[in-house]
Design a protein around this motif. Structure first.
Motif, mmCIF file in Angstrom:
data_model
loop_
_atom_site.group_PDB
_atom_site.id
_atom_site.type_symbol
_atom_site.label_atom_id
_atom_site.label_comp_id
_atom_site.label_asym_id
_atom_site.label_seq_id
_atom_site.Cartn_x
_atom_site.Cartn_y
_atom_site.Cartn_z
ATOM 1 N N GLY A 1 0.814 -1.221 0.000
ATOM 2 C CA GLY A 1 0.000 0.000 0.000
ATOM 3 C C GLY A 1 0.837 1.256 0.000
ATOM 4 N N ILE A 2 1.959 1.221 -0.720
ATOM 5 C CA ILE A 2 2.898 2.339 -0.670
ATOM 6 C C ILE A 2 2.281 3.632 -1.174
ATOM 7 N N ASP A 3 1.403 3.528 -2.195
ATOM 8 C CA ASP A 3 0.774 4.742 -2.713
ATOM 9 C C ASP A 3 -0.141 5.377 -1.671
ATOM 10 N N THR A 4 -0.898 4.543 -0.984
ATOM 11 C CA THR A 4 -1.783 5.068 0.067
ATOM 12 C C THR A 4 -0.970 5.649 1.216
ATOM 13 N N VAL A 5 0.096 4.960 1.567
ATOM 14 C CA VAL A 5 0.949 5.447 2.653
ATOM 15 C C VAL A 5 1.512 6.824 2.327
ATOM 16 N N ARG A 6 1.963 7.000 1.096
ATOM 17 C CA ARG A 6 2.520 8.295 0.703
ATOM 18 C C ARG A 6 1.439 9.358 0.594
ATOM 19 N N ALA A 7 0.252 8.943 0.115
ATOM 20 C CA ALA A 7 -0.827 9.924 -0.041
ATOM 21 C C ALA A 7 -1.256 10.490 1.311
ATOM 22 N N TYR A 8 -1.327 9.634 2.329
ATOM 23 C CA TYR A 8 -1.749 10.079 3.661
ATOM 24 C C TYR A 8 -0.564 10.387 4.572
ATOM 25 N N ARG A 9 0.636 10.368 4.011
ATOM 26 C CA ARG A 9 1.856 10.683 4.748
ATOM 27 C C ARG A 9 1.988 9.840 6.020
ATOM 28 N N LEU A 10 1.877 8.536 5.826
ATOM 29 C CA LEU A 10 1.974 7.592 6.938
ATOM 30 C C LEU A 10 3.327 6.888 6.981
ATOM 31 N N GLU A 11 4.316 7.481 6.283
ATOM 32 C CA GLU A 11 5.617 6.833 6.228
ATOM 33 C C GLU A 11 6.210 6.611 7.621
ATOM 34 N N ASP A 12 6.117 7.644 8.479
ATOM 35 C CA ASP A 12 6.697 7.527 9.814
ATOM 36 C C ASP A 12 5.998 6.441 10.633
ATOM 37 N N SER A 13 4.679 6.332 10.484
ATOM 38 C CA SER A 13 3.928 5.324 11.234
ATOM 39 C C SER A 13 4.332 3.912 10.833
ATOM 40 N N PHE A 14 4.436 3.676 9.514
ATOM 41 C CA PHE A 14 4.822 2.348 9.058
ATOM 42 C C PHE A 14 6.287 2.063 9.375
ATOM 43 N N ARG A 15 7.118 3.075 9.298
ATOM 44 C CA ARG A 15 8.524 2.879 9.644
ATOM 45 C C ARG A 15 8.672 2.496 11.111
ATOM 46 N N GLU A 16 7.906 3.145 11.975
ATOM 47 C CA GLU A 16 7.950 2.818 13.396
ATOM 48 C C GLU A 16 7.456 1.394 13.647
ATOM 49 N N ARG A 17 6.432 0.990 12.890
ATOM 50 C CA ARG A 17 5.908 -0.360 13.076
ATOM 51 C C ARG A 17 6.937 -1.412 12.655
ATOM 52 N N VAL A 18 7.566 -1.200 11.502
ATOM 53 C CA VAL A 18 8.592 -2.147 11.046
ATOM 54 C C VAL A 18 9.768 -2.161 12.011
ATOM 55 N N THR A 19 10.163 -0.970 12.497
ATOM 56 C CA THR A 19 11.269 -0.900 13.455
ATOM 57 C C THR A 19 10.927 -1.640 14.740
ATOM 58 N N HIS A 20 9.699 -1.459 15.211
ATOM 59 C CA HIS A 20 9.268 -2.140 16.440
ATOM 60 C C HIS A 20 9.329 -3.657 16.272
ATOM 61 N N GLU A 21 8.816 -4.174 15.160
ATOM 62 C CA GLU A 21 8.829 -5.616 14.932
ATOM 63 C C GLU A 21 10.248 -6.136 14.744
ATOM 64 N N SER A 22 11.096 -5.342 14.107
ATOM 65 C CA SER A 22 12.492 -5.762 13.920
ATOM 66 C C SER A 22 13.224 -5.839 15.256
ATOM 67 N N TRP A 23 13.001 -4.850 16.129
ATOM 68 C CA TRP A 23 13.624 -4.890 17.438
ATOM 69 C C TRP A 23 13.075 -6.045 18.267
ATOM 70 N N ARG A 24 11.828 -6.380 18.064
ATOM 71 C CA ARG A 24 11.244 -7.531 18.762
ATOM 72 C C ARG A 24 11.939 -8.824 18.344
ATOM 73 N N VAL A 25 12.190 -8.972 17.030
ATOM 74 C CA VAL A 25 12.914 -10.150 16.542
ATOM 75 C C VAL A 25 14.329 -10.168 17.098
#
Length: 342
Positions: free
Chosen positions: A222-246
């Protein structure tokens, strides 16, 4: 909030039990009886030939102590060399056959899992999330493939060697065998501490990797939607959180395994000490020969390598086992879909 108001648990693909996974592996081995039989026979032969030189070494000690002729020593030496060479050849063949059998098993398992995923209704895929699906046909297959190349041959060969060496120790003298068996409670306590805690921990690690894959894939799809609503920081934080969990789970697994190795070393110390003490007592009482007393600790010390190999690869075997149950669970999804369709 009442129990009925609690949010439903997230849907995931089915995970098979250990017994179901073992039945699947057993059924596959029965489909290739000649390969399975040859694998077992060469493994047993290789283990027996590796133990034989140690037993012959005790015979050398007795021969020297008894003043036997040099021809006896030459004959025993030739037998030791022949046993070492034949043992190396049998071990090499066994490793090849184990790898071939494992590769065949992995190919069938991968084909069945991919077939089950492709036949799965799209609604079910959306329900469980693409991350869980991709982690099973991707990450789990990679984990099992690595385990087949490293952990499975090591654990199987070392396990057979431990069994053969234990029989050989009792063959020297049953009291020396019992002394070596005195380490079994320490090994059992170590496994009793390790096994109930390890499987859930490895499952948590695999689930965390699936969640990380889901977080990454959902953002990329959903990269187009993410960019349209400027949710890059939110998704980046989510991926970072899951990566640190691993990462945190990986560190926890490493520390946990280190504590297990310490318990395994304690069991080795107990067994070797008991054999030396009992051997000294038997020798003083003239109840055993010098060769038997010399061969027993060497034979027990010979077990350090296979036992250590089992311990050091047991985490990889546990990971492979956890991934195996997840892939066999996918095969169960296929069977369940056919049953519902009928």
């Amino acid at each position: 909030m009442s129990v009925t108001d609690a949010p439903p648990a997230p849907a995931v693909l089915r995970t098979a039990t250990g017994r179901e996974a073992a039945r699947w592996v057993t059924a596959h081995c029965r489909e290739v009886p000649w390969l399975t039989t040859a694998t077992v026979l060469t493994t047993v032969a290789g283990a027996a030939l590796q133990v034989l030189p140690v037993l012959l070494l005790g015979r050398v000690v007795d021969a020297v102590a008894g003043g036997d002729s040099r021809s006896v020593l030459v004959t025993i030496g030739a037998l030791m060399v022949a046993a070492a060479l034949l043992g190396a050849a049998a071990t090499a063949v066994s490793t090849y056959l184990i790898g071939r059998l494992g590769a065949d098993l992995l190919a069938r398992l991968r084909e069945g899992a991919v077939r089950a995923v492709l036949a799965m209704p799209s609604a079910r895929v959306e329900q469980v999330g693409r991350g869980d699906v991709l982690s099973r046909v991707g990450d789990d297959v990679a984990v099992i493939s690595k385990g087949i190349r490293t952990a499975v041959p090591t654990v199987f060969s070392a396990g057979v060697l431990v069994a053969i060496a234990t029989v050989g120790m009792f063959g020297l003298d049953w009291r020396l065998g019992l002394a070596g068996a005195g380490a079994l409670p320490a090994y059992a306590l170590a496994l009793r501490w390790y096994l109930p805690r390890s499987a859930p921990l490895y499952r948590r690690q695999r689930v965390a990797q699936a969640d990380r894959a889901q977080a990454l894939i959902s953002g990329l799809n959903g990269i187009d939607t993410v960019r349209a609503y400027r949710l890059e920081d939110s998704f980046r934080e989510r991926v970072t959180h899951e990566s640190w969990r691993v990462r945190d789970l990986g560190i926890e697994v490493f520390r946990f395994f280190g504590r297990f190795v310490g318990r395994e070393n304690r069991a080795e110390f107990i067994g070797l000490t008991l054999i030396i003490v009992v051997g000294y007592a038997l020798l003083e009482a003239d109840a055993a020969t010098l060769g038997q007393v010399s061969a027993a600790p060497l034979l027990f010390h010979r077990l350090f390598t296979p036992l250590g190999a089992i311990m050091f690869t047991f985490d990889e075997a546990q990971k492979s086992g956890a991934s195996l149950t997840r892939l066999v669970g996918v095969l169960g999804e296929d069977a369940a879909d056919r049953l519902v369709g009928d």
